[in-house]
Motif scaffolding. Structure first.
Motif, mmCIF file in Angstrom:
data_model
loop_
_atom_site.group_PDB
_atom_site.id
_atom_site.type_symbol
_atom_site.label_atom_id
_atom_site.label_comp_id
_atom_site.label_asym_id
_atom_site.label_seq_id
_atom_site.Cartn_x
_atom_site.Cartn_y
_atom_site.Cartn_z
ATOM 1 N N SER A 140 -25.630 14.903 21.878
ATOM 2 C CA SER A 140 -26.490 14.084 22.732
ATOM 3 C C SER A 140 -27.358 13.162 21.884
ATOM 4 N N SER A 141 -28.679 13.169 22.105
ATOM 5 C CA SER A 141 -29.548 12.191 21.434
ATOM 6 C C SER A 141 -29.874 12.564 19.993
ATOM 7 N N SER A 142 -29.445 13.731 19.533
ATOM 8 C CA SER A 142 -29.684 14.099 18.134
ATOM 9 C C SER A 142 -28.404 14.055 17.304
ATOM 10 N N ILE A 231 -34.905 19.084 14.243
ATOM 11 C CA ILE A 231 -34.236 18.943 15.539
ATOM 12 C C ILE A 231 -34.514 20.178 16.375
ATOM 13 N N SER A 232 -34.801 19.960 17.667
ATOM 14 C CA SER A 232 -34.984 21.078 18.592
ATOM 15 C C SER A 232 -34.439 20.686 19.958
ATOM 16 N N ASN A 298 -27.497 7.489 24.137
ATOM 17 C CA ASN A 298 -27.494 8.750 23.401
ATOM 18 C C ASN A 298 -27.872 8.601 21.939
ATOM 19 N N THR A 299 -27.419 7.538 21.305
ATOM 20 C CA THR A 299 -27.719 7.363 19.880
ATOM 21 C C THR A 299 -28.618 6.154 19.639
ATOM 22 N N ASN A 343 -34.934 16.238 26.460
ATOM 23 C CA ASN A 343 -34.097 17.198 25.732
ATOM 24 C C ASN A 343 -33.719 16.644 24.363
ATOM 25 N N ASP A 344 -33.317 17.547 23.471
ATOM 26 C CA ASP A 344 -32.826 17.175 22.132
ATOM 27 C C ASP A 344 -33.844 16.316 21.378
ATOM 28 N N HIS A 345 -34.948 16.944 21.034
ATOM 29 C CA HIS A 345 -36.033 16.275 20.318
ATOM 30 C C HIS A 345 -35.706 16.221 18.824
#
Length: 353
Positions: A140-142, A231-232, A298-299, A343-345
């Motif tokens: 996803s975003s990470s 990343i979390s 996402n990126t 989400n995806d910090h």
């Protein structure tokens, strides 16, 4: 841990980021539901016979990776690592449409083969005849941040000296329709968007490809030192500042040491509160935002990393990115904070090379 340097940075985005003067000509977007990337003339970089078989994300990535390698003076990297959220969506949709149109019979495998997420990294390797480590992250975003972590490990372990790291995502018509139905994209009646003070949910969706060459040695083309990444998948809203402070403490820093903070304000009222909470920590830093220039996807953090690299190298901040009026005489450290709809910090710490 060995110091890791970002020795080149290339980006194709909704801005004209391949143009040498892009830094002074950034244009914000707040009135469209979907933003299209400014694409180069592909036939100048890719043989015409191959262009017809490539999806948009493969073409964007092929050109951006060529720019990155050329700037770094590298012909063949020791590893190719790509992060993507949606992969080759165009070919995925074409394959699924074929399945439906042909009642699941007499299907050609081409679209299916080209629809896999690792097509981008594979096509770059084929073009370069590179037989080295080749990997794709889909987180996803990470996705880009995981790719950076992998590259750091490759270099620190002595497995590679020069690593090509990229991030890429494209739009497709059907997916955008689904995003509208799921209210991921802003409703037309909620446009234009006030990114910093939005009262409505949803985002303006973008696309793009960003590529970087990471190395263990500082060069004349170096933009920044890649110091650390965190990343979390989930962060409680009340824990936002703790999430950041623990990361800074790990790197022997505090909030006052950060010269600029780039935040991923997207205009989504439901999830942008995280960034507002984070801002409270940085009373002595330049506060910046960027998704009004790139759109959300996402990126999108690839675009912010690209901008951070240029800010560190040029020692200048574009006015269009500034949230506050604070500026330090020298920009030594930049912190990037991003997530996708809560989400995806991820946190990325860059230092001036």
């Amino acid at each position: 841990m060995t110091d890791i340097y970002i020795n080149s940075a290339a980006c194709i985005s909704v801005q004209d980021t391949l143009n040498e003067n892009f830094f002074e000509n950034l244009q914000p977007f707040d009135s469209s539901q979907v933003l299209k990337a400014v694409e180069p003339v592909y036939k100048e970089f890719i043989p015409p016979a191959m262009i017809r078989r490539m999806s948009k994300t493969v073409k964007m990535s092929s050109v951006a990776s060529q720019y990155a390698l050329k700037e770094a003076g590298i012909e063949n990297p020791d590893a190719i690592i790509v992060g993507t959220g949606m992969g080759c969506s165009q070919d995925s949709e074409k394959f699924l449409k074929n399945v439906l149109d042909n009642n699941e019979e007499f299907l050609t495998p081409t679209y299916f083969i080209q629809s896999t997420h690792n097509t981008v990294a594979g096509q770059i390797a084929l073009g370069l005849q590179c037989h080295a480590y080749n990997f794709t992250y889909v987180n996803s975003s990470s996705s880009l941040e995981f790719s950076f972590l992998d590259a750091k490990l490759q270099i620190n372990d002595g497995e590679a000296e020069h690593v090509l790291v990229g991030s890429t995502d494209e739009q497709t018509e059907r997916t955008m329709e689904l995003y509208e139905l799921s209210k991921t994209i802003k409703k037309e009646e909620h446009l234009p968007v006030d990114y910093l003070n939005s009262a409505t949910n949803g985002v303006i969706w973008g696309e793009g490809a960003s590529f970087f060459v990471l190395g263990k040695d500082k060069t004349d083309s170096s933009y920044a030192g890649l110091k650390d990444i965190r990343i979390s998948n989930k962060v409680d809203f009340e824990e936002t500042q703790t999430f950041i402070e623990e990361f800074l403490i790990k790197n022997n820093l505090n909030a006052q040491d950060i010269d600029a903070v780039i935040l991923g304000f997207s205009g989504d009222a439901k999830s942008d509160d995280y960034y507002t909470k984070a801002m409270e920590l940085f009373t002595n830093s330049a506060l910046l935002y960027y998704k009004h220039l790139s759109g959300e996807f996402n990126t999108a953090s690839g675009f912010s990393t690209f901008m951070a690299c240029h800010i560190l190298k040029k020692q200048a901040i574009p006015e269009v990115m500034m949230i506050n009026a604070f500026k330090k005489e020298e920009i030594k450290t930049v912190l990037l904070y991003n997530h996708l709809r809560g989400n995806d910090h991820s946190l990325v710490l860059l230092e001036r090379a």
